[in-house]
Design a protein around this motif. Structure first.
Motif, PDB file in Angstrom:
ATOM      1  N   THR A 138       0.843  -1.207   0.000  1.00  0.00           N
ATOM      2  CA  THR A 138       0.000   0.000   0.000  1.00  0.00           C
ATOM      3  C   THR A 138       0.871   1.247   0.000  1.00  0.00           C
ATOM      4  O   THR A 138       0.648   2.181  -0.780  1.00  0.00           O
ATOM      5  CB  THR A 138      -0.922   0.014   1.239  1.00  0.00           C
ATOM      6  N   TRP A 139       1.867   1.236   0.872  1.00  0.00           N
ATOM      7  CA  TRP A 139       2.782   2.388   0.946  1.00  0.00           C
ATOM      8  C   TRP A 139       3.492   2.587  -0.391  1.00  0.00           C
ATOM      9  O   TRP A 139       3.545   3.704  -0.912  1.00  0.00           O
ATOM     10  CB  TRP A 139       3.797   2.160   2.075  1.00  0.00           C
ATOM     11  N   LEU A 140       3.999   1.484  -0.941  1.00  0.00           N
ATOM     12  CA  LEU A 140       4.733   1.568  -2.213  1.00  0.00           C
ATOM     13  C   LEU A 140       3.874   2.193  -3.311  1.00  0.00           C
ATOM     14  O   LEU A 140       4.328   3.078  -4.037  1.00  0.00           O
ATOM     15  CB  LEU A 140       5.196   0.170  -2.653  1.00  0.00           C
ATOM     16  N   LEU A 141       2.628   1.736  -3.409  1.00  0.00           N
ATOM     17  CA  LEU A 141       1.760   2.219  -4.485  1.00  0.00           C
ATOM     18  C   LEU A 141       1.277   3.657  -4.268  1.00  0.00           C
ATOM     19  O   LEU A 141       0.753   4.276  -5.177  1.00  0.00           O
ATOM     20  CB  LEU A 141       0.573   1.276  -4.678  1.00  0.00           C
ATOM     21  N   THR A 154       3.448   5.979  -3.089  1.00  0.00           N
ATOM     22  CA  THR A 154       4.614   6.858  -3.303  1.00  0.00           C
ATOM     23  C   THR A 154       4.599   7.385  -4.742  1.00  0.00           C
ATOM     24  O   THR A 154       3.840   6.892  -5.584  1.00  0.00           O
ATOM     25  CB  THR A 154       5.935   6.094  -3.076  1.00  0.00           C
ATOM     26  N   ASP A 155       5.483   8.334  -5.012  1.00  0.00           N
ATOM     27  CA  ASP A 155       5.591   8.867  -6.382  1.00  0.00           C
ATOM     28  C   ASP A 155       5.967   7.748  -7.349  1.00  0.00           C
ATOM     29  O   ASP A 155       5.462   7.685  -8.473  1.00  0.00           O
ATOM     30  CB  ASP A 155       6.645   9.983  -6.426  1.00  0.00           C
ATOM     31  N   PHE A 156       6.850   6.864  -6.905  1.00  0.00           N
ATOM     32  CA  PHE A 156       7.261   5.728  -7.738  1.00  0.00           C
ATOM     33  C   PHE A 156       6.050   4.818  -7.998  1.00  0.00           C
ATOM     34  O   PHE A 156       5.839   4.347  -9.116  1.00  0.00           O
ATOM     35  CB  PHE A 156       8.368   4.952  -7.021  1.00  0.00           C
ATOM     36  N   GLY A 157       5.273   4.599  -6.957  1.00  0.00           N
ATOM     37  CA  GLY A 157       4.084   3.743  -7.070  1.00  0.00           C
ATOM     38  C   GLY A 157       3.035   4.334  -7.996  1.00  0.00           C
ATOM     39  O   GLY A 157       2.390   3.604  -8.758  1.00  0.00           O
ATOM     40  N   ILE A 158       2.884   5.657  -7.952  1.00  0.00           N
ATOM     41  CA  ILE A 158       1.924   6.310  -8.864  1.00  0.00           C
ATOM     42  C   ILE A 158       2.380   6.099 -10.304  1.00  0.00           C
ATOM     43  O   ILE A 158       1.575   5.805 -11.195  1.00  0.00           O
ATOM     44  CB  ILE A 158       1.780   7.824  -8.541  1.00  0.00           C
ATOM     45  N   ALA A 159       3.697   6.205 -10.522  1.00  0.00           N
ATOM     46  CA  ALA A 159       4.244   5.981 -11.877  1.00  0.00           C
ATOM     47  C   ALA A 159       4.029   4.525 -12.306  1.00  0.00           C
ATOM     48  O   ALA A 159       3.740   4.254 -13.470  1.00  0.00           O
ATOM     49  CB  ALA A 159       5.726   6.335 -11.895  1.00  0.00           C
ATOM     50  N   MET A 160       4.132   3.600 -11.339  1.00  0.00           N
ATOM     51  CA  MET A 160       3.875   2.182 -11.624  1.00  0.00           C
ATOM     52  C   MET A 160       2.430   1.998 -12.088  1.00  0.00           C
ATOM     53  O   MET A 160       2.153   1.339 -13.089  1.00  0.00           O
ATOM     54  CB  MET A 160       4.069   1.340 -10.343  1.00  0.00           C
ATOM     55  N   ARG A 161       1.504   2.595 -11.326  1.00  0.00           N
ATOM     56  CA  ARG A 161       0.079   2.446 -11.637  1.00  0.00           C
ATOM     57  C   ARG A 161      -0.250   3.088 -12.978  1.00  0.00           C
ATOM     58  O   ARG A 161      -1.058   2.577 -13.758  1.00  0.00           O
ATOM     59  CB  ARG A 161      -0.765   3.061 -10.519  1.00  0.00           C
TER      60      ARG A 161
END
Lengths: 292, 249
Positions: free
Chosen positions: A147-150, A152-159
Motif C-alpha cells: 500500500t505504501w509503495l503504491l 509513493t511517487d514511484f508507485g503512482i508511476a507504476m500504476r
C-alpha cells in the motif's frame, strides 16, 4: 473448525501470491504466468536452505530474490525482445521447472524436524493459532508495504504505466524499466508465498505450483467483485480485498472437500469457480438487457 | 530553441508499403513561438510532431533542443523539455488514477519518481488553486478518478498538467479533434493563455483552419512531406481566413 482454520492459514500463505498477481494484472494490466514457476522456486529455495540448516531470516531474502530474478527474466524477454507478456511468462515458467528440479535435486523434499518460520516464533501455545497469527502478521505487514509503495511517487508511476502507457512515457517514465521492476516485485511476492506454503505444508513438491496462477487470479477477481459491490476505491482497501479473496478461495475449496467432493476434482472446481466469478457480472449484464 | 535539420522519415523501408512521410524538412522554432501546423491528411505534420516528441525516430536528419542533440533520445527522455496534449483525451491522462495523482506525475515530469509520498496537503492545495482557474468546479474533486471526467475536462486538465513543471515546449496534437465545439474553444483558449503566461514554445497541429487563423504567431503548411508555406509575424496576423481556405480549394 480445524478445516476452516487450515483454509484460513493456507489462504494467508497464498495472499502474498495474490498480491503479486494484483500487481501484474491490475496495476500493469499484464498477464503473467511466471507465477507457477516462481511460486515453486520460492518453495524450492526455502526447502533446500532450511534442510541445510540456514536460519529463517537468511532464507527469506534468498527466496524472495530468486522470485524477483524470475520476474526480471520475464520482464527482459517481454520488453527487450518484444515478445508478448503471456508468452514470455510461459517461457520462463517452463524453464523454471527444470531449474527448480535442479535446485531441489529430486521431486519432493519433506521439511521434517527442521526449524520453520512457524516454529521459530511462539505467539500462541496452540500450533494452529500460532500459525494463523504469524501468517496474519506477515501478510498484514506485506499489505502495508505494498500500500505504501503504491502511494509513493514511484508507485503512482507504476500504476500509470499499466493504465496509460502513452501518458506515462510522455511524463518521463521509462515504461519498459517500470514493467521489469513490476514483474520483479510481483514474482518476489509470489516466491514469498512459496516460502510460506512450503513451511506450512511441511514439504516442497516440484508440481506444487502447477495451476497456482489460477488461484491467484481467482483471488484477485473475487477482490474485484467485492470492490465493485462495495464501491471501494482506495488502493489500501483493494489490497486487503485481494488477501480476503485469497482466503475466500481457500474456504470454497475447503467447503468442497467437506462436502466429500473427490479431491481429484479440486482443480476442476478451482477452474469452475474462477469461471463463475468471471462470468457472473457478464450474465448479470445480459439479464439486465433483457429485463426492462 | 528547436532546430530541425533535414529530417526525412520513411515508414516500412524496403517493403511494398514503403511511405516517405517527411522529405528533408528543416525548421527553426524560436523560444516563445506558437507554431500552428496545417496540411491535408498524409502531409507529414503529425509525423513531424512525433519526431519532435520522440515517439518516432527520424530516418535521416537531426533535431536539437536548446543546443542539445535529441535525435536519438526516446520520448520519455525528452519529456524534461516538453509536455504533450494528445488528440485522444484518454491518452494524455491515466483514467484510473485520481486527478491529484495525475497532477503529481506531471509535476515530476523532469524529476525522478522517488519512494516518497508527494501527494500531501500542500501539494493538493497547489493543484486545487491551479484547477480553480478553469472555473469547471473540479477543484474539490481532486480525489476523483480522471476517467470519470468528460473529454473536454480531461484535455483542459492535461493542459494544466503541462505547466506543473518547468516545461518549455508544449506539443498540441489535434487536441480538440475529439471535442464538441464549445469544449474545443475553451481548451484552445486555455492553451493560448498558458502559452503566453508561461512563455512556452508551442507546436499545434490542426485540421481546423479557423483555429489555425485565430491562434499562434506562425503558420506552417505541410504538403507531401515538405514545408510548403511558413508565414510569421504581421503577415500571419493580417492574413484573411479566406486566403487559407483558397490554399485547400
Amino acid at each position: 473448525m480445524q478445516f476452516y482454520l487450515d483454509a484460513l492459514q493456507f489462504g494467508l500463505c497464498l495472499g502474498s501470491m495474490a498480491m503479486g498477481i494484483f500487481i501484474t494484472m491490475k496495476i500493469f494490466n499484464m498477464p503473467d504466468i511466471t507465477t507457477d514457476g516462481s511460486y515453486t522456486l520460492g518453495a524450492t529455495v526455502t526447502a533446500v536452505l532450511i534442510t541445510s540448516h540456514w536460519p529463517i531470516y537468511a532464507v527469506l531474502p534468498v527466496s524472495i530474490s530468486a522470485g524477483a530474478a524470475a520476474g526480471i527474466c520475464t520482464g527482459l524477454i517481454h520488453t527487450k525482445l518484444k515478445i508478448d507478456a503471456l508468452l514470455s511468462g510461459i517461457l520462463v515458467m517452463t524453464g523454471l521447472y527444470s531449474i527448480n528440479l535442479l535446485i531441489l535435486g529430486r521431486s519432493n523434499v519433506p521439511l521434517i524436524n527442521v526449524s520453520t518460520i512457524f516454529t521459530s516464533v511462539t505467539l500462541f501455545t496452540d500450533e494452529t493459532y500460532n500459525q494463523v497469527a504469524i501468517g496474519l502478521i506477515l501478510i498484514s505487514l506485506l499489505a502495508l508495504l505494498l500500500t505504501w509503495l503504491l502511494r509513493t511517487d514511484f508507485g503512482i508511476a507504476m500504476r500509470a504505466t499499466g493504465n496509460s502507457p502513452t501518458m506515462t512515457r510522455a511524463i518521463g517514465v521509462n515504461t519498459d524499466r517500470m514493467k521489469i521492476t513490476g514483474l520483479a516485485i510481483a514474482n518476489a511476492f509470489t516466491a514469498l508465498s512459496g516460502f510460506l506454503a512450503a513451511q506450512y505444508q511441511g514439504f516442497t513438491d516440484i508440481n506444487m505450483g502447477i495451476g497456482i496462477v489460477i488461484t491467484g487470479l481467482g483471488s484477485v477477481l473475487i477482490a474485484d467483485a467485492l470492490r465493485i459491490w462495495f464501491n471501494i476505491t482506495g488502493i489500501g482497501k483493494q489490497i486487503i480485498l485481494v488477501v480476503v479473496g485469497s482466503i475466500i478461495f481457500q474456504f470454497v475449496l475447503a467447503t468442497s472437500l467437506q462436502l466429500h467432493v473427490n479431491p481429484n476434482m479440486l482443480k476442476l472446481i478451482t477452474a469452475l469457480f474462477v469461471l463463475l466469478i468471471v462470468a457472473l457480472p457478464r450474465v448479470g449484464k445480459l439479464t439486465s438487457l433483457r429485463v426492462p | 530553441m528547436i532546430d530541425i535539420k533535414h529530417i526525412t522519415k520513411v515508414f516500412n523501408k524496403g517493403k511494398v508499403n514503403e511511405v516517405t512521410a517527411l522529405r528533408e524538412v528543416s525548421l527553426h522554432i524560436n523560444k516563445g513561438e506558437f507554431v500552428v501546423m496545417i496540411g491535408s491528411n498524409g502531409s507529414g505534420k503529425s509525423t513531424l510532431l512525433n519526431m519532435v516528441a520522440g515517439s518516432e525516430f527520424c530516418s535521416e536528419g537531426t533535431i536539437t533542443i536548446n543546443n542539445v542533440n535529441v535525435t536519438q533520445l526516446h520520448d520519455y527522455q525528452r519529456s524534461k523539455w516538453m509536455a504533450r496534449v494528445f488528440q485522444n483525451p484518454f491518452n494524455g491522462t491515466a483514467p484510473d488514477l485520481t486527478i491529484l495523482d495525475n497532477f503529481r506525475l506531471a509535476a515530476l515530469r523532469a524529476q525522478p519518481k522517488k519512494l516518497s509520498i508527494g501527494t500531501n496537503a500542500a501539494f493538493k492545495k497547489t493543484v486545487q488553486d491551479k484547477i480553480a482557474m478553469l472555473g469547471m468546479g473540479l477543484e474539490n474533486k481532486t480525489n476523483q478518478a480522471m476517467g470519470s471526467l468528460s473529454g473536454g475536462q480531461r484535455q483542459a486538465l492535461t493542459l494544466l498538467m503541462s505547466v506543473m513543471d518547468h516545461t518549455e515546449i508544449l506539443l498540441l496534437d489535434e487536441p480538440t479533434a475529439a471535442l464538441d465545439p464549445r469544449s474545443a474553444q475553451a481548451v484552445l483558449s486555455l492553451a493560448d493563455t498558458l502559452v503566453k503566461e508561461y512563455n512556452l514554445t508551442a507546436l499545434f497541429v490542426t485540421h481546423n483552419l479557423k483555429d489555425a487563423h485565430q491562434y499562434g504567431n506562425r503558420l506552417v503548411q505541410m504538403q507531401e512531406g515538405k514545408v510548403l508555406r511558413d508565414i510569421t509575424g504581421d503577415v500571419k496576423k493580417n492574413m484573411p481566413l479566406t486566403t487559407m481556405f483558397e490554399w485547400f480549394a
